[in-house]
Design an enzyme around this catalytic site. Structure first.
Site, PDB file in Angstrom:
ATOM      1  N   ASP A   1      -0.916  -5.556   8.969  1.00 38.22           N
ATOM      2  CA  ASP A   1      -1.934  -4.572   8.619  1.00 38.22           C
ATOM      3  C   ASP A   1      -3.158  -5.349   8.156  1.00 38.22           C
ATOM      4  O   ASP A   1      -3.145  -5.995   7.106  1.00 38.22           O
ATOM      5  CB  ASP A   1      -1.416  -3.658   7.500  1.00 38.22           C
ATOM      6  CG  ASP A   1      -2.364  -2.496   7.216  1.00 38.22           C
ATOM      7  OD1 ASP A   1      -3.490  -2.482   7.764  1.00 38.22           O
ATOM      8  OD2 ASP A   1      -1.996  -1.602   6.425  1.00 38.22           O
TER       9      ASP A   1
ATOM     10  N   LYS B   1     -13.628  -0.669   6.096  1.00 40.13           N
ATOM     11  CA  LYS B   1     -14.217  -1.444   5.008  1.00 40.13           C
ATOM     12  C   LYS B   1     -15.282  -2.410   5.506  1.00 40.13           C
ATOM     13  O   LYS B   1     -16.409  -2.411   5.001  1.00 40.13           O
ATOM     14  CB  LYS B   1     -13.123  -2.230   4.259  1.00 40.13           C
ATOM     15  CG  LYS B   1     -12.272  -1.385   3.341  1.00 40.13           C
ATOM     16  CD  LYS B   1     -11.196  -0.645   4.088  1.00 40.13           C
ATOM     17  CE  LYS B   1     -10.295   0.157   3.178  1.00 40.13           C
ATOM     18  NZ  LYS B   1      -9.292   0.933   3.937  1.00 40.13           N
TER      19      LYS B   1
ATOM     20  N   TRP C   1       0.859  -1.184   0.000  1.00 36.44           N
ATOM     21  CA  TRP C   1       0.000   0.000   0.000  1.00 36.44           C
ATOM     22  C   TRP C   1       0.898   1.239   0.000  1.00 36.44           C
ATOM     23  O   TRP C   1       1.766   1.369   0.871  1.00 36.44           O
ATOM     24  CB  TRP C   1      -0.890  -0.039   1.243  1.00 36.44           C
ATOM     25  CG  TRP C   1      -1.833   1.104   1.409  1.00 36.44           C
ATOM     26  CD1 TRP C   1      -2.648   1.655   0.464  1.00 36.44           C
ATOM     27  CD2 TRP C   1      -2.085   1.832   2.622  1.00 36.44           C
ATOM     28  NE1 TRP C   1      -3.387   2.675   1.004  1.00 36.44           N
ATOM     29  CE2 TRP C   1      -3.057   2.805   2.328  1.00 36.44           C
ATOM     30  CE3 TRP C   1      -1.578   1.751   3.918  1.00 36.44           C
ATOM     31  CZ2 TRP C   1      -3.536   3.699   3.285  1.00 36.44           C
ATOM     32  CZ3 TRP C   1      -2.048   2.623   4.874  1.00 36.44           C
ATOM     33  CH2 TRP C   1      -3.019   3.590   4.558  1.00 36.44           C
TER      34      TRP C   1
ATOM     35  N   ALA D   1      -6.664  -4.743   7.083  1.00 41.15           N
ATOM     36  CA  ALA D   1      -7.609  -3.699   6.663  1.00 41.15           C
ATOM     37  C   ALA D   1      -8.894  -4.254   6.061  1.00 41.15           C
ATOM     38  O   ALA D   1      -9.856  -3.508   5.886  1.00 41.15           O
ATOM     39  CB  ALA D   1      -6.939  -2.764   5.655  1.00 41.15           C
TER      40      ALA D   1
END
Length: 394
Positions: free
Chosen positions: A208, A243, A127, A210
């Site tokens: 991470d 999300k 990312w 997400a």
């Protein structure tokens, strides 16, 4: 003073958003922005969140601060969602943060406090904001091989060869599921091998997470993170609610630090709270409160999980449709990897010239590295994208 400031490079995704807005073509397709969209191009508020928000409006009696770490119940519910009771709660420190990005930043801050000499090893690609934040903070970064553009899968041999070069105390930054920007994920067996090598070299894993719930399901997507937390002496986890709860603008995330030694919890929890105080004092509560309410109420949670599952399976259907359309139009199965990827993103493996051709000839907008947001498609636009991909010679 201000005359010493330098103009910063424009964010490529924000620039892409602006170019899309200015394009007058009615049949244009936006595959650039990393936000979930339904078949009508909207990012809806989830039913359970809407219901919780109504309850909160009717019952909330104060807007006073919660605490430096946020409401403890939010931390407990998120710990259970991510770790699923696989580690002793006495080993987990946690603080609420402004979004998953805030959790990532706080995690990097904690690493810098604990070991200023640590190198952060990141997947190639990763990312972009990972690299931007690390550069801004002045932390040393080293890439490890990850994506094989020829196969559309993970370059696992290259990844292992690179991460074993880490030094004791270095940090290996991993994507918990639904790798952004490639969509290519490690298998469970590969995760076990990665964990083994991380422990061998004495590195610290930072995950991470997400997109929990966007790949293979809530528990399946969390399994690698749980394996790491169970198997490594120390683990750092940055998780986002943007999300899977659809609360992007509420900026809701959590940073967790897991240590197999419960005796370290007091100082670790104190450090995380201290970092919150230095950066933004008390974390925002509205989104965290809604997540806490949904995860604490059986009916709300059931409805949330049902809607999240519809989102997940809808993206999988689009992936399979796109792979089938491309197979039919190209006469080959070279895009079959799209059906194997998970999450919102995939990289189709072409250069900026082909991406520009898609934009100019067909009004299809994606990031220059060919990352596209699968959730920006619908059943009607998939054939148009497939036709365009073949037309420009990808």
């Amino acid at each position: 003073m201000f005359e010493q400031l330098k103009e910063q490079p424009a964010d490529k995704i924000l620039a892409l958003m602006q170019a899309y807005k200015e394009d007058p073509r009615e049949d244009k397709i936006d595959l650039g922005v990393g936000v979930y969209k339904d078949a009508h191009g909207n990012t809806p508020i989830m039913r359970a969140i809407k219901a919780a928000e109504k309850q909160l409006w009717e019952t909330e009696e104060t807007k006073a601060y919660t605490g430096l770490a946020g409401d403890p119940v939010f931390g407990e519910r998120m710990r259970d969602l991510v770790l699923g009771g696989t580690v002793d709660e006495a080993t987990v420190s946690a603080v609420a943060t402004p979004g998953g990005t805030g959790a990532v930043r706080q995690g990097f801050d904690m690493i810098r406090m604990a070991n200023p000499d640590a190198t952060i090893h990141v997947s190639d690609p990763t990312w972009p904001n990972h690299l931007s934040i690390l550069k801004h903070m002045g932390l040393p970064v080293k890439p490890y091989r990850y994506f094989d553009s020829e196969t559309g899968g993970v370059d696992f041999a290259g990844m292992i060869t690179d991460i074993v070069q880490a030094r004791p105390g270095d940090v290996i930054l991993l994507h918990g599921c639904c790798h952004n920007p490639t969509g290519a994920n490690l298998s469970v067996i590969e995760w076990k091998h990665v964990i083994e090598k991380i422990n061998e070299v004495g590195a610290i894993p930072m995950i991470d997470l997400a997109y929990q719930g966007f790949g293979d399901g809530l528990d399946a997507d969390a399994e690698p993170t749980r394996m790491v937390a169970q198997s490594c002496p120390e683990t750092i986890i940055a998780a986002s609610c943007s999300k899977n709860f659809g609360i992007y603008r509420e900026r809701t995330g959590i940073l967790m630090a897991v240590s197999q030694d419960p005796g370290k919890k007091k100082v670790t929890q104190g450090t995380l709270a201290y970092l919150n105080r230095q950066n933004f004092s008390f974390p925002p509560d509205h989104g965290a409160r809604l997540v806490q309410m949904v995860l604490s109420d059986d009916d709300l949670r059931e409805d949330w999980q049902s809607e999240l599952e519809s989102v997940r399976t809808g993206m999988l259907e689009l992936r399979h449709q796109l792979a089938d359309e491309l197979r039919e139009r190209s006469g080959s199965d070279r895009f079959g990897f799209l059906a194997q990827h998970r999450g919102m993103f995939s990289r189709i493996g072409c250069g900026p010239d082909k991406v520009e051709a898609l934009r100019e000839k067909h009004g299809i907008y994606m990031v220059g590295d060919s990352r596209m947001n699968i959730a920006g498609l619908n059943r009607t636009t998939v054939p148009k994208l497939a036709e365009a991909i073949v037309d420009v010679g990808i």
